[in-house]
Scaffold this active site. Structure first.
Site, PDB file in Angstrom:
ATOM      1  N   ASP A   1      -2.762   4.751  -2.158  1.00 49.70           N
ATOM      2  CA  ASP A   1      -1.805   3.364  -0.695  1.00 49.70           C
ATOM      3  C   ASP A   1      -3.016   3.980   0.571  1.00 49.70           C
ATOM      4  O   ASP A   1      -3.363   5.106   0.937  1.00 49.70           O
ATOM      5  CB  ASP A   1      -1.050   4.073  -0.873  1.00 49.70           C
ATOM      6  CG  ASP A   1      -0.033   2.941   0.183  1.00 49.70           C
ATOM      7  OD1 ASP A   1      -0.218   1.770  -0.258  1.00 49.70           O
ATOM      8  OD2 ASP A   1      -0.160   4.126   1.600  1.00 49.70           O
TER       9      ASP A   1
ATOM     10  N   ASN B   1      -2.077  -1.633  11.347  1.00 49.16           N
ATOM     11  CA  ASN B   1      -2.061  -2.487  12.409  1.00 49.16           C
ATOM     12  C   ASN B   1      -1.201  -2.112  13.204  1.00 49.16           C
ATOM     13  O   ASN B   1      -1.957  -3.937  14.205  1.00 49.16           O
ATOM     14  CB  ASN B   1      -1.097  -3.259  11.149  1.00 49.16           C
ATOM     15  CG  ASN B   1      -1.668  -4.151   9.599  1.00 49.16           C
ATOM     16  OD1 ASN B   1      -2.479  -4.404   9.354  1.00 49.16           O
ATOM     17  ND2 ASN B   1      -0.887  -4.239   8.606  1.00 49.16           N
TER      18      ASN B   1
ATOM     19  N   HIS C   1      -3.656  -6.817  12.980  1.00 45.17           N
ATOM     20  CA  HIS C   1      -2.916  -7.302  11.848  1.00 45.17           C
ATOM     21  C   HIS C   1      -4.913  -7.867  10.766  1.00 45.17           C
ATOM     22  O   HIS C   1      -5.230  -7.691  10.264  1.00 45.17           O
ATOM     23  CB  HIS C   1      -2.472  -8.711  11.493  1.00 45.17           C
ATOM     24  CG  HIS C   1      -1.282  -8.286  11.494  1.00 45.17           C
ATOM     25  ND1 HIS C   1      -0.337  -7.500  10.185  1.00 45.17           N
ATOM     26  CD2 HIS C   1      -0.594  -8.430  12.302  1.00 45.17           C
ATOM     27  CE1 HIS C   1       0.725  -7.105  10.738  1.00 45.17           C
ATOM     28  NE2 HIS C   1       0.971  -7.009  12.247  1.00 45.17           N
TER      29      HIS C   1
ATOM     30  N   ASP D   1      -6.534  -6.382   7.970  1.00 39.40           N
ATOM     31  CA  ASP D   1      -7.679  -6.895   6.533  1.00 39.40           C
ATOM     32  C   ASP D   1      -9.040  -6.818   6.730  1.00 39.40           C
ATOM     33  O   ASP D   1      -9.298  -6.631   5.645  1.00 39.40           O
ATOM     34  CB  ASP D   1      -7.390  -8.469   6.863  1.00 39.40           C
ATOM     35  CG  ASP D   1      -6.174  -8.931   7.184  1.00 39.40           C
ATOM     36  OD1 ASP D   1      -5.191  -8.432   6.028  1.00 39.40           O
ATOM     37  OD2 ASP D   1      -5.589  -9.497   7.210  1.00 39.40           O
TER      38      ASP D   1
ATOM     39  N   GLU E   1      -0.533  -2.760   1.369  1.00 36.57           N
ATOM     40  CA  GLU E   1      -2.309  -1.440   1.273  1.00 36.57           C
ATOM     41  C   GLU E   1      -2.246  -0.999  -0.419  1.00 36.57           C
ATOM     42  O   GLU E   1      -2.800   0.246  -0.142  1.00 36.57           O
ATOM     43  CB  GLU E   1      -2.043  -1.057   2.182  1.00 36.57           C
ATOM     44  CG  GLU E   1      -1.011   0.123   2.252  1.00 36.57           C
ATOM     45  CD  GLU E   1       0.182  -0.546   2.818  1.00 36.57           C
ATOM     46  OE1 GLU E   1       1.333   0.741   2.772  1.00 36.57           O
ATOM     47  OE2 GLU E   1       0.772  -2.626   2.407  1.00 36.57           O
TER      48      GLU E   1
END
Length: 397
Positions: free
Chosen positions: A262, A270, A275, A279, A305
């Site tokens: 994770d 973010n 965002h 990504d 994630e």
């Protein structure tokens, strides 16, 4: 029944145009690389049909110019088959190759005729060039193509067989006496070669469509099984593979380790960088993991994630070493990316190895999640393995 070569050439022209038109019309529904392959193949059929059309109606119309033109266009069209195969594999394509081959053959024919070589030597030259192109296509399909099936083997063997036919035609052209250039040659070797070329055109078109269909089905399977952002397996496919590996390991007493990874404080990344940058981080983490694991391992994205990694034939100690290597690689390799937005990109990893107490694959996933939460509770950017995980209260991302 015995056909004249001119009639066979006209039939090949009609079939070439019909096949080319049908394929180019149908190509619009396919993904980009398959669409490019279909169009290259159809353009090749248009060129091949045009070549036979010119060859069949050259009587009295400057044959010294039309013969090189027909042969150059024909070889360019045949070379488009090579281009279409590379498109189908989504491999680099050199668009100038068919034009270069056609120009070289056409110019060679022209020079040969003006030098007094005669139509027999032109036939030998063109037959040799045709055999060479067919053998290159056969090699591309039979040797270099990934995921070959029956249509690929049929296509490759067909190309190799036609290459032999054109080598026989070349030998016949070198052995026979010269003939007038006004009309097409009409001996037995020429008729047999043209009839086999006609048969190859029909069978080759059918097999090529099957090859494109196989590639399209493979593309659909890829879309169904992979995550669109990272290219890793999606959650459903990873769990399917996990169940298979779990049963295999239990049945044969093999080792199996599961890691869950994770990205630390991803919500903050973010919120701070947006965002789109988030990504980029997710893709970079997936790429980093792919570069560290073996071919037989499996990486899947199971959450926003969060990733999971299946490690067949891997025990607890080897799993810990890989997890630590992954953690360190992500910290090092993504440091520059994080610096672009003023954030730090690290990850926490939890793992578990198969024991006799595990009765379902879901047990491994649950315990690796527990180990992951323990790694986060210990300060993040950590590796923890079950059973030493302490079942803490989950922390926010």
């Amino acid at each position: 029944m015995d056909f004249e070569t001119t009639f066979i050439a006209q039939v090949i022209t009609v079939i070439g145009f019909a096949v080319g038109l049908s394929i180019v019309v149908a190509s619009g529904r396919y993904p980009r690389h398959i669409r490019g392959s279909l169009r290259a193949y159809s353009y090749g059929k248009f060129l091949l049909g045009s070549a036979f059309l010119i060859a069949g109606f050259r009587g009295g119309q400057a044959p010294e110019l039309l013969i090189p033109l027909a042969n150059g266009i024909g070889l360019a069209g045949l070379s488009m088959n090579y281009t279409s195969v590379r498109h189908l594999q989504n491999r680099p394509v050199w668009p100038f190759v068919p034009a270069a081959v056609g120009a070289a053959v056409g110019l060679s024919c022209l020079l040969l005729l003006f030098a007094g070589g005669g139509i027999a030597w032109v036939r030998a030259l063109v037959s040799f060039a045709t055999s060479a192109v067919l053998l290159v296509i056969a090699f591309e399909v039979l040797v270099r193509y990934q995921g070959r099936g029956i249509p690929h083997y049929v296509t490759g063997l067909l190309c190799a067989s036609l290459a032999v036919v054109y080598l026989v035609r070349m030998s016949a052209g070198m052995a026979q006496e010269d003939a007038p250039t006004t009309y097409m040659l009409d001996d037995r070797v020429e008729r047999a070669t043209f009839l086999l070329s006609l048969l190859g055109t029909v069978i080759g078109a059918i097999n090529y469509v099957l090859m494109a269909s196989d590639e399209f089905n493979r593309e659909l399977a890829k879309l169904a099984h992979t995550d669109g952002l990272t290219g890793a397996l999606n959650r459903r496919r990873l769990f399917e593979m996990g169940e298979v590996e779990f049963r295999r390991a239990r049945r044969y007493g093999r080792e199996l380790t599961v890691l869950v990874l994770d990205i630390d404080r991803f919500k903050s990344i973010n919120d701070h960088a947006g965002h789109p940058f988030g990504d980029r981080v997710i893709r970079a983490v997936a790429d980093c993991c792919t570069g560290q694991i073996r071919h037989e391992d499996a990486l899947g994205r199971i959450g926003g994630e969060e990733f999971a990694i299946l490690l067949p034939e891997t025990g607890a100690e080897a799993g810990r070493m890989l997890a630590e290597r992954l953690r360190g690689a992500i910290e090092r390799q993504l440091a520059q990316l994080g610096a672009e937005a003023g954030v730090t990109v690290t990850c926490s990893i939890g793992g578990v190895s198969l024991t006799r107490e595990h009765s379902e694959f879901s047990d491994l996933m649950a315990q690796s999640d527990t180990a992951l939460y323990d790694a986060k509770h210990a300060g993040r950017n950590q590796v923890r393995f079950f059973p030493e995980a302490a079942h803490p209260v989950p922390l926010p991302a």
